[in-house]
Design an enzyme around this catalytic site. Structure first.
Site, PDB file in Angstrom:
ATOM      1  CB  SER A  14      -0.843   0.001   1.287  1.00  7.39           C
ATOM      2  OG  SER A  14      -1.483   1.255   1.444  1.00  7.39           O
ATOM      3  CE1 TYR A  43      -4.658  -2.434   4.834  1.00 15.16           C
ATOM      4  CE2 TYR A  43      -3.807  -0.198   4.554  1.00 15.16           C
ATOM      5  CZ  TYR A  43      -4.238  -1.399   4.013  1.00 15.16           C
ATOM      6  OH  TYR A  43      -4.233  -1.567   2.645  1.00 15.16           O
TER       7      TYR A  43
END
Ligand SMILES: NC(=O)c1ccc[n+]([C@@H]2O[C@H](COP(=O)([O-])OP(=O)(O)OC[C@H]3O[C@@H](n4cnc5c(N)ncnc54)[C@H](OP(=O)(O)O)[C@@H]3O)[C@@H](O)[C@H]2O)c1
Length: 245
Positions: free
Chosen positions: A139, A152
């Site tokens: 990400s 996360y």
């Protein structure tokens, strides 16, 4: 990367980014297996992408990962590409949190523990194949964290770090180690309706496929491309901009 003539396993490939990549790999002439926890989503994916193979699997479970490898070896002995795509995202206020630790641990298990273990489990098999590759989906938040998803972001930074070491250790082997670094993409990540601010998944997937075909090893898009390539000073500025909205 040659997009055709592979046999590919995409974890979490029944929806979102994984499904968009699966669809494109099938179109390019590869055989694709997707796995996930929900049988109904896998069936839907199969209806959308004729020829797609599916397998119910919870990558949070060590036993499921081991069983997945054994199933692959028995049913797709020429599998040469593992795409570690399954992931979840949870919004967490660290100082006002009464959730059980197990909920947070699950995010770490799915996003970090599973892809690292799967890479290590599948490596001996991949090393015996033609054109083997491991593709980890991280990400843009691996490079600059979003504070509203703190665990996360940390899991994705860990997976990015692992990807660099894995690539280094396998440099003298045929196994290619690739990283896909999505920006915010409009999928169901974190729950339906929470990522509608992201770029369309088809637009993102088209760009990823093109760049993988061009031989790039770390592929971002838009905002994540900027974060991926940022200097420390630029990353700090992105952090301020992203987190002080
Ligand atoms: N969308 C974004 O903005 C964005 C940005 C950066 C990175 N990413 C990354 O891209 C990847 C794909 O996410 P997405 O955006 O496409 O979201 P998504 O549509 O929610 O896809 C995630 C997939 O992972 C599967 N999954 C989750 N936990 C699993 C488990 N324990 N075992 C097996 N499968 C599991 C889910 O299926 P089941 O629930 O049926 O298991 C789902 O199909 C993730 O790693 C995510 O972190 C997404």
């Amino acid at each position: 990367m040659n997009l055709a003539a592979n046999t590919i396993l995409i974890t979490g490939g029944a929806s979102g980014i994984g499904l968009a990549l699966a669809e494109r790999f099938v179109k390019a002439g590869s055989e694709v297996v997707v796995c996930g926890r929900r049988a109904d989503k896998l069936l839907e994916a199969q209806q959308k992408v004729p020829g797609l193979h599916t397998r119910v699997c919870d990558v949070a479970e060590v036993a499921d990962r081991v069983a997945l490898l054994e199933w692959v070896k028995a049913n797709f002995p020429r599998l040469n590409v593992l795409v570690n795509n399954a992931g979840i995202q949870r919004r967490t206020q660290l100082a006002q949190n009464d959730e059980p630790w197990e909920n947070h641990r699950q995010e770490i298990t799915i996003n970090v523990d599973a892809p690292i273990h799967l890479a290590m489990l599948f490596l001996p098999h991949l090393q015996q194949q033609q054109n083997p590759a491991i593709i980890n989906v991280t990400s843009g938040l691996a490079f600059v964290p979003a504070a509203f998803v703190p665990i996360y972001s940390a899991t994705k930074a860990a997976l990015h770090s692992f990807t660099l070491s894995l690539r280094h250790q396998l440099a003298n082997t045929p196994v290619q180690v690739l990283e896909v670094v999505p920006p915010a993409v409009d999928t169901d990540l974190g729950g339906p309706g929470l990522h509608t601010f992201g770029v369309p998944v088809d637009e993102f997937a088209d760009s990823v496929m093109q760049r993988l075909a061009n031989g790039e090893t770390e592929v971002g898009y838009g905002f994540s491309e900027k974060s991926r390539l940022a200097s420390r000073q630029e990353a700090d500025a992105i952090f301020q901009q992203m987190n002080n909205r």
